[in-house]
Scaffold this motif. Structure first.
Motif, PDB file in Angstrom:
ATOM      1  N   TRP A  71      18.650   3.969   7.835  1.00 15.82           N
ATOM      2  CA  TRP A  71      19.620   5.181   6.942  1.00 15.82           C
ATOM      3  C   TRP A  71      20.376   5.250   8.111  1.00 15.82           C
ATOM      4  O   TRP A  71      21.938   6.238   7.184  1.00 15.82           O
ATOM      5  N   THR A 107      12.769  10.036   9.874  1.00 19.40           N
ATOM      6  CA  THR A 107      11.878   9.181   9.920  1.00 19.40           C
ATOM      7  C   THR A 107      12.192   9.440  11.159  1.00 19.40           C
ATOM      8  O   THR A 107      11.048   8.629  11.987  1.00 19.40           O
ATOM      9  N   THR A 123      12.921   1.463   9.124  1.00 19.95           N
ATOM     10  CA  THR A 123      13.751   2.771   8.249  1.00 19.95           C
ATOM     11  C   THR A 123      14.777   3.359   8.625  1.00 19.95           C
ATOM     12  O   THR A 123      15.670   3.503   8.285  1.00 19.95           O
ATOM     13  N   ASP A 166       6.585   2.034   6.946  1.00 18.93           N
ATOM     14  CA  ASP A 166       7.477   1.859   7.170  1.00 18.93           C
ATOM     15  C   ASP A 166       8.286   1.677   5.555  1.00 18.93           C
ATOM     16  O   ASP A 166       9.069   1.226   5.373  1.00 18.93           O
ATOM     17  N   LYS A 167       6.723   0.473   5.094  1.00 20.49           N
ATOM     18  CA  LYS A 167       6.778  -0.298   4.160  1.00 20.49           C
ATOM     19  C   LYS A 167       7.385   1.212   2.788  1.00 20.49           C
ATOM     20  O   LYS A 167       8.556   0.842   2.125  1.00 20.49           O
ATOM     21  N   GLY A 181       8.672   3.501   3.355  1.00 21.46           N
ATOM     22  CA  GLY A 181      10.108   4.027   3.819  1.00 21.46           C
ATOM     23  C   GLY A 181      11.245   3.297   3.488  1.00 21.46           C
ATOM     24  O   GLY A 181      11.961   3.915   3.014  1.00 21.46           O
ATOM     25  N   LYS A 182      10.941   1.809   2.976  1.00 22.20           N
ATOM     26  CA  LYS A 182      12.136   1.807   2.991  1.00 22.20           C
ATOM     27  C   LYS A 182      11.839   1.403   1.810  1.00 22.20           C
ATOM     28  O   LYS A 182      13.143   1.224   0.880  1.00 22.20           O
ATOM     29  N   HIS A 199      11.982   3.787  -0.804  1.00 23.53           N
ATOM     30  CA  HIS A 199      12.852   5.272  -0.434  1.00 23.53           C
ATOM     31  C   HIS A 199      13.532   4.752  -0.511  1.00 23.53           C
ATOM     32  O   HIS A 199      14.788   4.866  -0.955  1.00 23.53           O
ATOM     33  N   PHE A 200      14.472   4.018   0.921  1.00 26.08           N
ATOM     34  CA  PHE A 200      15.590   3.985   0.800  1.00 26.08           C
ATOM     35  C   PHE A 200      16.163   2.787  -0.076  1.00 26.08           C
ATOM     36  O   PHE A 200      17.838   4.044  -0.257  1.00 26.08           O
TER      37      PHE A 200
END
Lengths: 191, 571, 222
Positions: free
Chosen positions: B368, B422, B364, B435-436, B438-439, B441-442
């Motif tokens: 970004w 992150t 993540t 991380d999941k 996070g992705k 959200h990304f």
């Protein structure tokens, strides 16, 4: 309260950290006063009629104050010398003399401004006077702040503590003096 | 005699006493750089919610003019002006700067240079306190009679100088005081950044062993300090015009409105680099870690950054091309403005070149960081249209400008922040983020982001001007095809805002129930990863302060089995 | 989709040309940079067992990839600078001889347009004042005197590609030459208070006869 960090005791550049901090502070003040005085100069160049307004400033008071500040810078140097040789009490005495110079400066300025205001020259009279009071006022605030901090450092110095700060407040004081050296001709003398 | 006893007492306490205040007092009174950084971070994040809410309200008004906005009500023209003014001001001064510079600068600099704190912890605390007061002032300004200041974040006089013109006299003065206090806070903060970086480095850490993000934050601080002075002077003058009746900017009293513009933009332009540099620094450090690569040109990056910083002082009047300055001057600023694109382009090329030969992991934080590069490129190239003075005659004050600066500011303030959060969350809070999530959200942030601002580029090219609350008043702009673009942008914003909930959920859940973070979850080289997650007060035990033996980017060395080599590992 | 905004002044095409030049040059760099960027991410994605390269940045064959584009960017900038100087000079630095004149005053929150009457001179008794309506003739070169009564405003006619800030205390001169008959928006391009969004005006570009008729109809009786 926690003790001084190890970080404060380091000096990778060899320059004392306190001195770096004061130079940073002075740099920021130079741009502030520089901006103000630069704006003043730009206006002044475009308004030759301001010379008439400037003629009403109290040049002798200003000149006397210049002498006072220069002398106080000298006593600040003597304070530094004393601090360098570890003579805390002597340094404190010279710092107090410097503060006396600050007080004199402010007193003279109050009288000066009282005269000018009673003659009808206030901050809103015209833009020359707006600049005059703003610039001199900002400088005066720095004199007051410097004198107060100097008092704390003098107390410490009398007790033989933090003598390295005598030099630092001295550097600041020279700067305050220097600003006045620019202000005086720009505001009082320039026609 | 008494003094000697005091001396002994101090010496004993300096060895043993290595903890800060406890309990609630810790948060009010701590001088620990990590606590102060959290204070800045959370204040900044709160203000981001405020600024984001404002964007929500005014974009709803633009998409559905005259309708009542849920959670706000009907937006009057005056309220619209206040919303856009405070959105801009808050995002720059109370979100981007405190998060990127103060929060991450405070957290990272002592850790990355192997120090136990900043060199002036009490000044550090004072800087936050002043900053906090400035935040209270700006928030307070929204609730006074007349409402928040409505003269745009640029606050041009005479509009900003007289209440009879702006109809928000109280708000205008409070806005000015809030901004001035924020400036003071950052001048105070800057004292620590530069002196700590210069002097408090671990033994063995030479100048070129300093991680890039630290350099960037310090250079940004210097740029800020050198550029803000004239604006502080100008702000004092504006304050006097507002409150004392002086006429610094009043032509009727011999003043000049354009003087403010010069003072403002002399700061305003370097300011964009003040916020850009930390974000680029964050991106660079993350790229190095996740591509497992030494920086393609550390010194080149540093020199182009300094060149950009210096040049940034000579471009300011490109904001004023058609403002009534001497037209001949415009040519000078146009040349300097276009030239500044050269070092920036070079910096971007060098960062991209660092990917060459890498072993790129798309965790993540890396997503970004890479998104920063891709999106900032759009912002950068669209700036050229505005720097070319002839084209700027058309584009000035249109949505083209707005889209350009959101394509630079959003990567800086939002993408840069999420990249840093992150990446350093494990170190800051001692837990791993999902991380999941996070992705999710990304992607839920980046994709809608483009759908907000590409329509705005198109609207700008069609001649739509800024700071107007209802385009139905303009026959050439009121058509259905234009309105459709406005609605798309608003809907995209709503989607993007919704996905921020994923971030908050991830953040809080990870804090409370996240997997415990090891010292060095990313196998990175820099010093912050050699201590506990989170670091204790003092960062390392006093007798185990790190020593440095090499630069920060020794990744992928062919003569070693491991693909990284921490800075503190003896040779 | 939105039609391309019409070109209604003699320099609109030049400004559009400059915009297109910038678009082509920046577009080129944009796609090259993004292309290389995404290709590198794909090409050097992590593969098990494959270690990253150790590149110091001093390798000549690699730094050429930076220094060459660096030089090329500079060359592109020079092209843009030259083009922009020309456009800027034409619109903002020179003042071609005027066929007509008009005075434009911005205030909170309306535009007042002072047209000379049939005598062709401003500030005479037969001047035609109109609020939020500017009437001009096609194919005539106009000088405008732009003023502001209270705060900063800005006179913007998108179809002309023209914009100029109005500063209180000053009268700023500029020029335009309408080339297309029609009716178009005039916007205020500098936030001027709560009425900034209602300062919509219209410009009416007509032929000589229609314009004369408008003047006659609107000349005040003295």
């Amino acid at each position: 309260m926690s003790a001084k960090p190890i970080a404060t005791t380091r000096s990778a550049t060899g320059i004392p950290t306190g001195r770096l901090a004061v130079w940073w502070l002075l740099a920021s003040e130079v741009v502030i006063f520089g901006g103000l005085l630069g704006s003043y100069i730009m206006h002044r160049v475009g308004h030759p009629e301001w010379a008439e307004a400037a003629a009403h400033t109290q040049v002798w008071f200003g000149a006397f104050n210049t002498l006072v500040l220069l002398t106080s810078s000298f006593t600040a140097v003597l304070a530094h010398q004393a601090a360098e040789s570890g003579q805390g009490k002597k340094a404190a005495k010279f710092l107090v003399m410097t503060m006396g110079g600050a007080l004199t400066f402010l007193l003279v300025k109050s009288i000066e401004w009282t005269i000018e205001i009673s003659h009808g020259y206030t901050i809103t009279t015209n833009t020359f006077w707006s600049f005059y009071y703003t610039a001199a006022g900002l400088h005066g605030l720095h004199v007051i702040a410097g004198a107060i901090i100097m008092g704390f450092i003098a107390v410490d110095a009398w007790r033989g503590r933090e003598l390295q700060r005598v030099e630092l407040i001295g550097i600041y004081w020279h700067f305050v003096d220097l600003v006045w050296i620019f202000l005086f001709p720009l505001l009082y003398i320039a026609k | 005699m008494v003094e000697a006893t005091v001396e002994v007492w101090h010496a004993q306490h300096e060895v043993h006493e290595h903890h800060g205040p406890q309990g609630v007092l810790k948060y009010l009174w701590s001088t620990d750089h990590k606590v102060i950084s959290m204070q800045y971070l959370f204040t900044g994040m709160f203000m981001a919610v405020v600024g984001g809410f404002m964007a929500y309200v005014f974009r709803m008004q633009l998409a559905f003019p005259g309708s009542s906005v849920p959670g706000f009500g009907i937006v009057s023209p005056g309220e619209y002006n206040s919303l856009v003014t405070n959105h801009g001001s808050i995002m720059i001064f109370w979100v981007a700067m405190p998060v990127l510079i103060a929060a991450f600068g405070n957290f990272l600099i002592p850790l990355m240079i192997g120090a136990d704190d900043m060199v002036f912890p009490r000044i550090n605390r004072l800087s936050f306190q002043v900053f906090f007061i400035s935040a209270l002032v700006i928030l307070g300004s929204l609730f006074v009679e007349g409402g928040g200041f409505g003269g745009a974040w640029t606050a041009y006089p005479p509009l900003s100088a007289k209440g009879v013109y702006n109809q928000t006299p109280l708000g205008a003065t409070l806005w000015l005081i809030g901004v001035a206090l924020e400036f003071v806070a950052f001048l105070l903060g800057g004292i620590n950044f530069i002196t700590t970086l210069m002097n408090a480095r671990a033994p063995g850490m030479k100048a070129y062993d300093i991680p890039m993000v630290c350099w960037m934050i310090v250079i940004a601080s210097i740029l800020f300090m050198l550029s803000v002075g004239p604006l502080i002077a100008g702000a004092v003058m504006l304050l006097f015009d507002q409150t004392l009746g002086t006429g610094f900017y009043d032509p009727a009293m011999g003043g000049d409105p354009v003087l403010w513009q010069h003072l403002f933009w002399f700061f305003g332009h370097p300011e964009v680099y003040v916020v850009m540099l930390p974000a680029i620094g964050i991106t660079i450090d993350i790229v190095a870690t996740f591509a497992r690569k030494k920086l393609f040109g550390y010194k080149l990056m540093l020199y182009t950054t300094v060149a950009t910083g210096v040049l940034s002082f000579f471009v300011w009047a490109h904001h004023q091309f058609i403002s009534g300055i001497d037209p001949r001057m415009a040519n000078v600023f146009m040349v300097t403005t276009l030239l500044i694109s050269v070092p920036i382009a070079e910096l971007m090329f060098v960062i991209i070149a660092t990917l060459y030969g890498g072993s790129i992991r798309l965790a993540t934080p890396m997503l970004w960081a890479l998104a920063f590069i891709a999106e900032f490129l759009i912002g950068g190239v669209t700036g050229i249209f505005l720097g070319a003075s002839g084209a700027d005659i058309y584009f000035h004050d249109t949505y083209f400008v707005l889209a350009h600066f959101h394509y630079t500011f959003f990567p800086i303030a939002i993408i840069g922040t999420f990249a840093a959060l992150t990446y350093w969350f494990p170190k800051m809070f001692g837990k791993m983020m999902s991380d999941k999530l996070g992705k999710i959200h990304f992607w839920g942030t980046i994709i809608p982001f483009n759908f907000i601002f590409i329509p705005l580029f198109v609207l700008g090219m069609g001649g739509q001007h800024r700071r107007i609350y209802n385009y139905q008043h303009f026959p050439d702009l009121a058509g259905a095809d234009f309105q459709r673009l406005r609605i798309i942008a608003t809907v995209a914003l709503l989607v993007m805002l919704a996905f921020q909930l994923v971030f908050f959920y991830n953040f809080i859940r990870s804090l409370l129930r996240g997997e415990k973070a090891p010292k060095n979850p990313w196998n990175a080289n820099t010093l912050e990863w050699t201590t506990e997650s989170p670091p204790p007060h003092g960062n390392w035990p006093p007798d185990q302060m790190p020593k440095v033996y090499r630069g920060p980017y020794e990744y992928g060395r062919p003569d070693r089995e491991s693909d990284f080599w921490p800075q503190d590992e003896p040779a | 989709m939105i039609e391309t905004l019409q070109q209604a002044s003699s320099y609109a095409a030049d400004i559009d040309g400059l915009i297109i030049l910038v678009a082509v040059l920046t577009g080129f760099w944009f796609f090259v940079a993004q292309g290389v960027f995404f290709w590198l991410i794909f090409r050097y994605r992590a593969k098990p067992g494959k270690k990253s390269k150790y590149v110091t940045g001093r390798e000549q064959h690699l730094t050429r990839w930076i220094s060459f584009p660096h030089g090329l960017v500079l060359v592109c900038d020079v092209f843009i600078i030259v083009a922009s100087v020309n456009v800027w000079y034409d619109v903002k630095q020179r003042l071609p001889e005027a066929d007509r004149v008009v005075r434009i005053t911005g205030q909170q929150w309306a535009w007042t347009f002072q047209h000379p009457g049939s005598d062709g001179e401003l500030d005479t008794d037969d001047d035609v004042y109109a609020v939020d309506e500017l009437h001009v003739e096609v194919d005539k070169t106009y000088h405008f005197h732009l003023e502001a009564r209270d705060v900063m405003h800005s006179f913007s006619v998108p179809v002309f590609r023209l914009k100029q800030d109005a500063i209180p205390g000053r009268s700023i001169m500029g020029w335009f030459r309408p080339t297309l008959i029609g009716e178009f928006d005039v916007q205020c391009a500098e936030i001027c208070g709560i009425g900034h969004g209602v300062m919509a005006a219209r410009i009416f570009i007509t032929d000589e006869a229609q314009h004369a008729a408008w003047v006659t109809q609107n000349t005040p009786n003295r």
